[in-house]
Design a protein around this motif. Structure first.
Motif, PDB file in Angstrom:
ATOM      1  N   GLY A  83      -7.625  -2.814   5.141  1.00 16.81           N
ATOM      2  CA  GLY A  83      -6.432  -3.151   4.462  1.00 16.81           C
ATOM      3  C   GLY A  83      -5.866  -4.657   4.680  1.00 16.81           C
ATOM      4  O   GLY A  83      -5.009  -4.964   4.406  1.00 16.81           O
ATOM      5  N   ARG A 115       0.479   4.454  -2.738  1.00 16.24           N
ATOM      6  CA  ARG A 115      -0.105   5.436  -2.120  1.00 16.24           C
ATOM      7  C   ARG A 115      -0.843   6.540  -2.757  1.00 16.24           C
ATOM      8  O   ARG A 115      -1.840   7.110  -2.618  1.00 16.24           O
ATOM      9  CB  ARG A 115       0.437   5.906  -0.969  1.00 16.24           C
ATOM     10  N   TYR A 129      -5.165   3.805   1.142  1.00 16.90           N
ATOM     11  CA  TYR A 129      -4.169   4.722   1.953  1.00 16.90           C
ATOM     12  C   TYR A 129      -4.890   5.850   2.951  1.00 16.90           C
ATOM     13  O   TYR A 129      -4.581   6.100   3.963  1.00 16.90           O
ATOM     14  CB  TYR A 129      -2.906   5.205   1.193  1.00 16.90           C
ATOM     15  N   GLN A 130      -5.720   6.540   2.092  1.00 18.22           N
ATOM     16  CA  GLN A 130      -6.334   7.606   2.681  1.00 18.22           C
ATOM     17  C   GLN A 130      -7.400   7.231   3.645  1.00 18.22           C
ATOM     18  O   GLN A 130      -7.822   7.736   4.725  1.00 18.22           O
ATOM     19  CB  GLN A 130      -7.222   8.526   1.772  1.00 18.22           C
ATOM     20  N   VAL A 137       0.866  -1.115  -0.017  1.00 17.10           N
ATOM     21  CA  VAL A 137      -0.057   0.079  -0.125  1.00 17.10           C
ATOM     22  C   VAL A 137       0.855   1.332  -0.124  1.00 17.10           C
ATOM     23  O   VAL A 137       0.578   2.113  -0.695  1.00 17.10           O
ATOM     24  CB  VAL A 137      -1.084  -0.110   1.252  1.00 17.10           C
ATOM     25  N   GLU A 138       1.985   1.306   0.872  1.00 20.32           N
ATOM     26  CA  GLU A 138       2.851   2.332   0.879  1.00 20.32           C
ATOM     27  C   GLU A 138       3.531   2.847  -0.641  1.00 20.32           C
ATOM     28  O   GLU A 138       3.615   4.055  -0.701  1.00 20.32           O
ATOM     29  CB  GLU A 138       3.804   2.267   1.962  1.00 20.32           C
ATOM     30  N   TYR A 158      -4.535   4.632  -3.517  1.00 21.52           N
ATOM     31  CA  TYR A 158      -4.683   5.684  -3.004  1.00 21.52           C
ATOM     32  C   TYR A 158      -5.713   5.824  -1.964  1.00 21.52           C
ATOM     33  O   TYR A 158      -5.972   6.344  -0.912  1.00 21.52           O
ATOM     34  CB  TYR A 158      -5.065   6.972  -4.047  1.00 21.52           C
TER      35      TYR A 158
END
Length: 359
Positions: free
Chosen positions: A312, A207, A215-216, A203-204, A212
């Protein structure tokens, strides 16, 4: 008394969803537009729940016309002139400014058909064959939309009901294996969905791209902490988190109301599950057992998948959080399923003599 717990839990979840939708749209040009619509859907859902809770069970399986109608609605949806395409998926009918998602409403017909097949006395291979055929006929048009999440959810519920209907694992496991392999093969050759899988792995690193939204959402949980920033005070829904009032509404709950309320939402779903599951042993026949179990699984598994996605733990999939996310078709279906469960529990709580006369 388990019976009042079920509709009360559903109403509390729907009410919390209504407040969260209003908050999620507070910074838009029309802050009450989606909330007003959701309130209308909620009232319609309560009406359909009351009807489903009173329908006598002897009307079931007299005809397969509802099933044929449901399959026809799903098939006709694939025609360009009839189906409305949104975000690459042709999954809605549009009329009078409203969108109706037939795959949601057809879930109820699918569950009814599986319960009817499971309850009819027939040799085990034929019972398995009919249940597998029903699942394939439902999942096929849904996959072509393409809506992989709904197809996967229906497959899990279908195989669960097969197992609970005493179909041997020798039939279930090979078929499920073929279905899983086919499902992931289709995902692999679909660039959009394969990107969701790969972005989920890191995810990082993604992101700013395909991860995106996830992550938000995770940022929203971090900002909210234990207590939250306050209802209507969140920032993620303003411009950072897409679809904040639909699939990713749970992070808004986490940001504004904190970990306490997110755990509270999970607890309500858990109470709903445990309350109904503890009563299943009282079912007088396999039809009512299968119908009630299917309705329960459809609600709690969809909730588990949505919560897994937005935290996640599962790859991103456009599946709403029952009773809380904005969306009329799913909300009405969830209330219908609650009505079916209430109908079952009401029947099971009556003395055997009265129940026998009604059936």
């Amino acid at each position: 008394m388990p019976l009042p717990v079920v509709p009360v839990a559903a109403f509390l979840l729907a009410l919390s969803g209504l407040l969260t939708i209003m908050s999620a749209q507070s910074g838009s040009d029309a802050p009450f537009f989606f909330a007003a619509r959701q309130l209308g859907f909620m009232l319609l859902g309560l009406l359909t729940m009351a009807i489903a809770a009173r329908i006598p069970f002897d009307v079931h399986c007299r005809t397969l016309l509802p099933f044929y109608a449901g399959i026809s609605l799903l098939a006709l949806l694939l025609l360009p002139l009839l189906g409305v395409k949104i975000n690459g998926m042709r999954g809605w009918y549009g009329f009078a400014g409203m969108l109706v998602q037939p795959s949601e409403l057809s879930k109820g017909i699918f569950l009814l058909l599986l319960a009817v097949i499971a309850a009819r006395p027939r040799p085990e291979p034929r019972r398995f064959g009919w249940m597998a055929a029903a699942a394939l006929l439902f999942a096929g048009p849904v996959m072509l939309q393409p809506d992989f999440g709904t197809a996967a959810l229906s497959g899990i519920v279908g195989f669960s009901l097969m197992f609970l209907a005493s179909v041997r694992l020798a039939y279930i496991l090979p078929t499920a294996g073929v279905g899983v392999v086919g499902f992931f093969t289709l995902v692999f050759f679909d660039p959009v969905r394969w990107q969701r899988i790969t972005s989920f792995w890191d995810v990082e690193a993604n992101r700013a791209g395909t991860a995106y939204q996830l992550y938000q959402g995770l940022v929203a949980y971090g900002v909210g902490g234990v207590d939250g920033v306050g209802l209507g005070q969140g920032r993620q829904q303003m411009a950072f988190l897409p679809e904040a009032h639909t699939d990713f509404i749970f992070p808004i709950v986490g940001e504004e109301l904190g970990m306490v309320c997110t755990i509270g939402v999970v607890a309500v779903f858990l109470i709903l599950f445990l309350t109904v599951a503890s009563q299943l042993r009282r079912a007088p026949n396999l039809f009512q057992f299968s119908l009630c179990t299917g309705a329960l699984l459809c609600i709690v598994l969809q909730a588990a998948i949505n919560i897994g996605v937005v935290t996640g733990m599962l790859p991103t999939k456009g599946m709403s959080l029952p009773f809380i996310s904005y969306g009329g078709s799913n909300l009405v279906l969830m209330f219908i399923l609650i009505g079916v469960i209430v109908n079952c529990l009401r029947q099971w709580s009556r003395p055997a003599a009265i129940r026998a006369r009604e059936l």
